[in-house]
Design an enzyme around this catalytic site. Structure first.
Site, short mmCIF file in Angstrom:
data_model
loop_
_atom_site.label_atom_id
_atom_site.label_comp_id
_atom_site.label_asym_id
_atom_site.label_seq_id
_atom_site.Cartn_x
_atom_site.Cartn_y
_atom_site.Cartn_z
CB CYS A 58 22.77 0.54 17.42
SG CYS A 58 22.22 1.17 19.04
N PRO A 92 0.82 -1.22 0.00
CG PRO A 92 0.04 -0.97 2.20
CD PRO A 92 0.73 -1.95 1.28
CG ASP A 93 -0.90 4.96 -1.55
OD1 ASP A 93 -1.61 4.62 -0.58
OD2 ASP A 93 -1.35 5.59 -2.52
CG PHE A 94 3.19 6.12 3.16
CD1 PHE A 94 3.56 5.70 4.42
CD2 PHE A 94 4.03 5.83 2.10
CE1 PHE A 94 4.74 5.01 4.63
CE2 PHE A 94 5.22 5.15 2.29
CZ PHE A 94 5.57 4.74 3.56
NE ARG A 95 1.13 11.93 3.31
CZ ARG A 95 2.39 11.55 3.22
NH1 ARG A 95 2.76 10.79 2.22
NH2 ARG A 95 3.28 11.93 4.11
CG ASN A 136 9.16 3.08 -2.89
OD1 ASN A 136 8.50 3.95 -2.34
ND2 ASN A 136 8.95 2.70 -4.13
CG ASP A 152 9.48 -1.65 -2.16
OD1 ASP A 152 10.45 -1.69 -2.94
OD2 ASP A 152 8.49 -0.92 -2.35
CG HIS A 172 12.50 7.50 3.46
ND1 HIS A 172 12.73 8.67 4.15
CD2 HIS A 172 11.61 7.81 2.48
CE1 HIS A 172 12.01 9.65 3.61
NE2 HIS A 172 11.33 9.16 2.59
#
Length: 203
Positions: free
Chosen positions: A175, A74-77, A148, A150, A167
């Site tokens: 850590c 799924p996308d986010f919004r 992404n 993924d 990201h």
């Protein structure tokens, strides 16, 4: 490039230019027939032709969640189906908390539970991922910058030195306190055992 390359590019672009579940809007339809900055038609066929002509020597691709939606991620919004609309089971103070460092330091469990659902290997690359990989194989791709995590670009055959995951991703884990680098298998084994992979150096 050969005629077969042109057909391949056209086919891949055609598969990614329209969502099969909905008709294109008037704006989307109109945009496909505008001319690009050097006169080529902004459409799947127009882009394929200009790439095949050799006029484009280097390409930089910027991607986000939309290219992985057809893989089942799924996308986010998007209302109803987006990730932020489906996090109630984690009892978060607000949907974006699952990705906030302050919340993660206080309660890392929701992040790793979600990571298990999104972990690479559960999903297959989409035509867009293979198209980006094809650009690289033809010597045209300088970089793919993606939001992404993924890793579907890598599964599609894109070399890791061409991919910039803004990201981060699942291939490395450090850590957040001491920055110690942990082995991917250590983190993965904990995630799939429903355990939090605490740092082995400073826990």
């Amino acid at each position: 490039m050969t005629d077969r390359d042109l057909d391949t590019i056209t086919d891949l672009l055609a598969k990614t230019s329209v969502d099969d579940k909905k008709s294109p809007s008037k704006k989307e339809t109109k945009s496909r027939y505008l001319l690009g900055h050097d006169g080529f038609e902004v459409s799947a066929e127009g882009l394929a032709k200009v790439v095949a002509s050799g006029r484009i020597k280097k390409v930089v691709v910027l991607t986000g969640a939309g290219i992985s939606v057809s893989a089942g991620i799924p996308d986010f919004r998007t209302p109803g189906t987006g990730l932020y609309d489906n996090l109630q089971k984690y009892n978060l103070p607000h949907p974006t908390a699952v990705f906030e460092l302050e919340y993660f330091l206080d309660n890392p469990k929701p992040f790793y539970t979600l990571a298990k659902e999104l972990y690479p290997g559960e999903f297959c690359p989409t035509p867009t991922h293979f198209f980006i990989s094809l650009l690289q194989q033809k010597g045209l791709l300088s970089r793919n910058y993606t939001q992404n995590i993924d890793g579907l670009e890598l599964i599609a055959g894109l070399p890791s030195d061409i991919l910039v995951q803004a990201h981060g991703g699942f291939q490395t884990a450090r850590c957040v306190t001491c920055k110690h680098l942990h082995d991917e298998e250590y983190v993965k084994s904990h995630i799939f055992s429903d355990k939090v992979p605490y740092c082995t150096q400073c826990k």
